[in-house]
Design a protein around this motif. Structure first.
Motif, PDB file in Angstrom:
ATOM      1  N   GLN A  18       0.807  -1.080   0.088  1.00 35.02           N
ATOM      2  CA  GLN A  18      -0.011  -0.008  -0.133  1.00 35.02           C
ATOM      3  C   GLN A  18       0.890   1.057  -0.122  1.00 35.02           C
ATOM      4  N   ILE A  19       1.957   1.206   0.825  1.00 30.64           N
ATOM      5  CA  ILE A  19       2.764   2.451   0.804  1.00 30.64           C
ATOM      6  C   ILE A  19       3.577   2.562  -0.664  1.00 30.64           C
ATOM      7  N   GLU A  20       4.119   1.392  -1.046  1.00 31.33           N
ATOM      8  CA  GLU A  20       4.615   1.566  -2.323  1.00 31.33           C
ATOM      9  C   GLU A  20       3.698   2.134  -3.311  1.00 31.33           C
ATOM     10  N   LYS A  21       2.385   1.790  -3.516  1.00 31.24           N
ATOM     11  CA  LYS A  21       1.563   2.133  -4.461  1.00 31.24           C
ATOM     12  C   LYS A  21       1.150   3.796  -4.101  1.00 31.24           C
ATOM     13  N   ARG A  22       0.974   4.016  -2.932  1.00 32.33           N
ATOM     14  CA  ARG A  22       0.791   5.410  -2.617  1.00 32.33           C
ATOM     15  C   ARG A  22       1.846   6.378  -2.979  1.00 32.33           C
ATOM     16  N   ALA A  23       3.389   5.667  -2.978  1.00 33.11           N
ATOM     17  CA  ALA A  23       4.471   6.708  -3.291  1.00 33.11           C
ATOM     18  C   ALA A  23       4.435   6.704  -4.838  1.00 33.11           C
ATOM     19  N   ILE A  24       4.112   5.624  -5.679  1.00 30.01           N
ATOM     20  CA  ILE A  24       4.054   5.514  -7.239  1.00 30.01           C
ATOM     21  C   ILE A  24       2.990   6.557  -7.496  1.00 30.01           C
ATOM     22  N   GLU A  25       1.830   6.566  -6.885  1.00 33.63           N
ATOM     23  CA  GLU A  25       0.752   7.616  -7.324  1.00 33.63           C
ATOM     24  C   GLU A  25       1.233   8.964  -7.155  1.00 33.63           C
ATOM     25  N   LEU A  26       2.129   9.306  -5.975  1.00 34.04           N
ATOM     26  CA  LEU A  26       2.491  10.677  -5.827  1.00 34.04           C
ATOM     27  C   LEU A  26       3.399  11.037  -6.788  1.00 34.04           C
ATOM     28  N   ASN A  27       4.278  10.234  -7.187  1.00 38.97           N
ATOM     29  CA  ASN A  27       5.518  10.543  -7.959  1.00 38.97           C
ATOM     30  C   ASN A  27       4.906  10.723  -9.291  1.00 38.97           C
ATOM     31  N   GLN A  28       4.156   9.886  -9.639  1.00 39.97           N
ATOM     32  CA  GLN A  28       3.509   9.916 -11.031  1.00 39.97           C
ATOM     33  C   GLN A  28       2.579  11.347 -11.016  1.00 39.97           C
ATOM     34  N   GLY A  29       1.933  11.850 -10.133  1.00 42.39           N
ATOM     35  CA  GLY A  29       1.136  13.075 -10.125  1.00 42.39           C
ATOM     36  C   GLY A  29       2.268  14.203 -10.290  1.00 42.39           C
ATOM     37  N   ARG A  30       3.206  14.145  -9.427  1.00 43.14           N
ATOM     38  CA  ARG A  30       4.209  15.191  -9.632  1.00 43.14           C
ATOM     39  C   ARG A  30       5.005  15.223 -11.048  1.00 43.14           C
ATOM     40  N   ALA A  31       5.154  14.372 -11.655  1.00 41.98           N
ATOM     41  CA  ALA A  31       5.734  14.194 -12.799  1.00 41.98           C
ATOM     42  C   ALA A  31       4.525  14.654 -13.895  1.00 41.98           C
ATOM     43  N   ALA A  32       3.301  14.198 -13.675  1.00 43.55           N
ATOM     44  CA  ALA A  32       2.233  14.817 -14.685  1.00 43.55           C
ATOM     45  C   ALA A  32       1.946  16.322 -14.433  1.00 43.55           C
ATOM     46  N   MET A  33       2.056  16.726 -13.256  1.00 47.03           N
ATOM     47  CA  MET A  33       1.986  18.290 -13.058  1.00 47.03           C
ATOM     48  C   MET A  33       2.896  18.980 -13.736  1.00 47.03           C
ATOM     49  N   MET A  34       4.226  18.564 -13.937  1.00 43.75           N
ATOM     50  CA  MET A  34       5.315  19.196 -14.732  1.00 43.75           C
ATOM     51  C   MET A  34       4.968  18.924 -16.188  1.00 43.75           C
TER      52      MET A  34
END
Length: 209
Positions: free
Chosen positions: A170-186
């Motif tokens: 769960q923590i790994e998937k939440r971290a992946i979502e967070l990083n993907q979101g950061r990349a998508a914002m940029m």
């Protein structure tokens, strides 16, 4: 002319970025930054190589409630940005819904991609679009029932097997979502800026098809 203007804009953007980054090294902020680092160095998203990164000192006071609020906003914006990037690429590929978008005969295929779409969509269509966004913001994209973590919008309705994962997964998937979101914002920001500059980031693959 335009080239010189674009270069000036880029120089100003670089200077603004450098000025913002310099805030992290201001002597008056050393003690507060150290406090925040100790409080959030193990927080989700504090990952190598930067670790906990707060150059503007937004949570330099170590305030947990402020940190949770900013994380909530970051997650929501990241999710919207991921949808935006996908939508941008789909429209750039020329994929459209079938049929008409309004009673005057305007079809979805008539709507261009990018910023030009805003002026091509009929007023009633724009109203429906913003009304739908308002509905999602008010009733869907929020924590109503009190989630397990910041950004948990399941509200006892949508799960998709989340509870079957162990804690580390769960923590790994939440971290992946967070990083993907950061990349998508940029990513969506870069796509919009380059569209306005007239320099597309998306290669023309028509000659290869």
């Amino acid at each position: 002319t335009n080239l010189k203007k674009n270069k000036s804009i880029m120089k100003l953007a670089i200077l603004a970025t450098l000025a913002a980054s310099a805030v992290a090294f201001a002597p008056a902020q050393v003690a507060q930054t150290s406090t925040a680092l100790n409080a959030f160095e193990d927080a989700l998203g504090a990952q190598k190589p930067l670790g906990f990164f707060d150059p503007l000192g937004l949570v330099a006071d170590g305030n947990e409630a402020k940190f949770d609020r900013l994380r909530y906003v970051e997650l929501k914006h990241g999710r919207v940005a991921m949808l935006a990037v996908v939508g941008y690429l789909i429209e750039k590929a020329g994929i459209r819904l079938p049929g008409a978008i309004s009673y005057d005969g305007t079809t979805f295929a008539d709507i261009p991609d990018g910023f030009a779409a805003l002026s091509a969509i009929p007023d009633a269509g724009l109203f429906q679009l913003f009304a739908f966004i308002g509905f999602l913001e008010t009733f869907v994209m929020k924590d109503i029932t009190g989630g397990e973590f910041v950004g948990d919008f399941r509200n006892g309705f949508i799960d998709y097997g989340w509870d079957t994962f162990d804690e580390d997964t769960q923590i790994e998937k939440r971290a992946i979502e967070l990083n993907q979101g950061r990349a998508a914002m940029m990513g969506i920001l870069a796509l919009m800026v380059h569209e306005k500059l007239g320099v597309s980031l998306i290669p023309d693959l028509s000659e290869l098809l």
